[in-house]
Design a protein around this motif. Structure first.
Motif, short mmCIF file in Angstrom:
data_model
loop_
_atom_site.label_atom_id
_atom_site.label_comp_id
_atom_site.label_asym_id
_atom_site.label_seq_id
_atom_site.Cartn_x
_atom_site.Cartn_y
_atom_site.Cartn_z
N SER A 1 48.52 43.12 31.71
CA SER A 1 47.26 42.93 32.46
C SER A 1 46.07 42.80 31.51
CB SER A 1 47.02 44.08 33.43
OG SER A 1 47.95 44.04 34.48
N LYS B 1 41.19 41.63 37.71
CA LYS B 1 41.10 40.27 37.14
C LYS B 1 40.32 39.34 38.05
CE LYS B 1 45.53 39.70 35.98
NZ LYS B 1 46.29 40.89 35.68
N SER B 2 40.46 39.51 39.36
CA SER B 2 39.75 38.62 40.29
C SER B 2 38.24 38.84 40.24
CB SER B 2 40.27 38.81 41.73
OG SER B 2 39.79 40.03 42.28
N GLY C 1 44.43 44.96 37.00
CA GLY C 1 45.49 44.32 37.76
C GLY C 1 44.92 43.14 38.54
N GLN C 2 45.57 42.80 39.62
CA GLN C 2 45.15 41.63 40.39
C GLN C 2 43.68 41.69 40.81
OE1 GLN C 2 47.74 41.19 43.75
NE2 GLN C 2 48.09 39.05 43.33
N ARG C 3 43.26 42.82 41.36
CA ARG C 3 41.87 42.92 41.84
C ARG C 3 40.88 42.93 40.68
NH1 ARG C 3 38.34 41.14 44.99
NH2 ARG C 3 36.82 42.61 45.74
#
Length: 160
Positions: free
Chosen positions: A73, A49-50, A45-47
């Motif tokens: 994702s 991918k970051s 998710g966002q984290r």
């Protein structure tokens, strides 16, 4: 990964103030160096991918596999990996427990866990039991019992 409001719990038989049974403490432990560390990431998710550009920038590190239940994702992560020059990273998906396929791999030394909180402790415990080091987003666990079980497993497997 789990349904909203669902909880995963890992039980420990050790009281909060009780010392470890027979395992040596990890307090001063330093894991042997890994010249070319091979990673897997659980949770894209966002984290998750970051973290991709940071991990791809580590000299000699290899990202062998990623895992998530969300196909969007995974697709976005694969695109970021391609842009970053990593084309051989395999994806694991299909169920909430697809991460276990990633943990079974012999070509991974450590996993990064960037999933919803209730999965942190169970995944980290299973990772260490599978012979992998576990890098876990905060909070590492949501109960004292889960934290003690993580300590016990770390001490018994010499993984952290």
């Amino acid at each position: 990964m789990a349904a909203a409001g669902a909880t995963l719990s890992v039980s420990s038989t050790r009281a909060a103030d009780e010392p470890a049974a027979s395992h040596a403490s990890m307090r001063d432990y330093a894991a042997p160096a890994i010249d070319r560390p091979r990673f897997g990431i659980i949770g894209m998710g966002q984290r998750g991918k970051s973290l991709l550009p940071l991990l791809l920038a580590v000299p000699d590190a290899e990202l062998k596999a990623i895992c998530d239940v969300d196909p969007v994702s995974l697709r976005e992560s694969r695109l970021l990996l391609t842009i970053g020059g990593s084309r051989d990273t395999e994806a694991h998906t299909g169920s909430e427990y697809a991460y276990r396929e990633l943990l079974e791999r012999d070509d991974i030394d450590a996993v990064i866990i960037a999933t919803p909180w209730q999965w942190h402790a169970p995944m980290a415990i299973e990772a260490m039991q599978a012979g992998k080091h576990a890098f876990v987003e905060v909070p590492m666990a949501t109960t004292i019992d889960d934290l003690w079980q993580m300590v016990e497993v770390s001490e018994s497997t010499r993984k952290n």
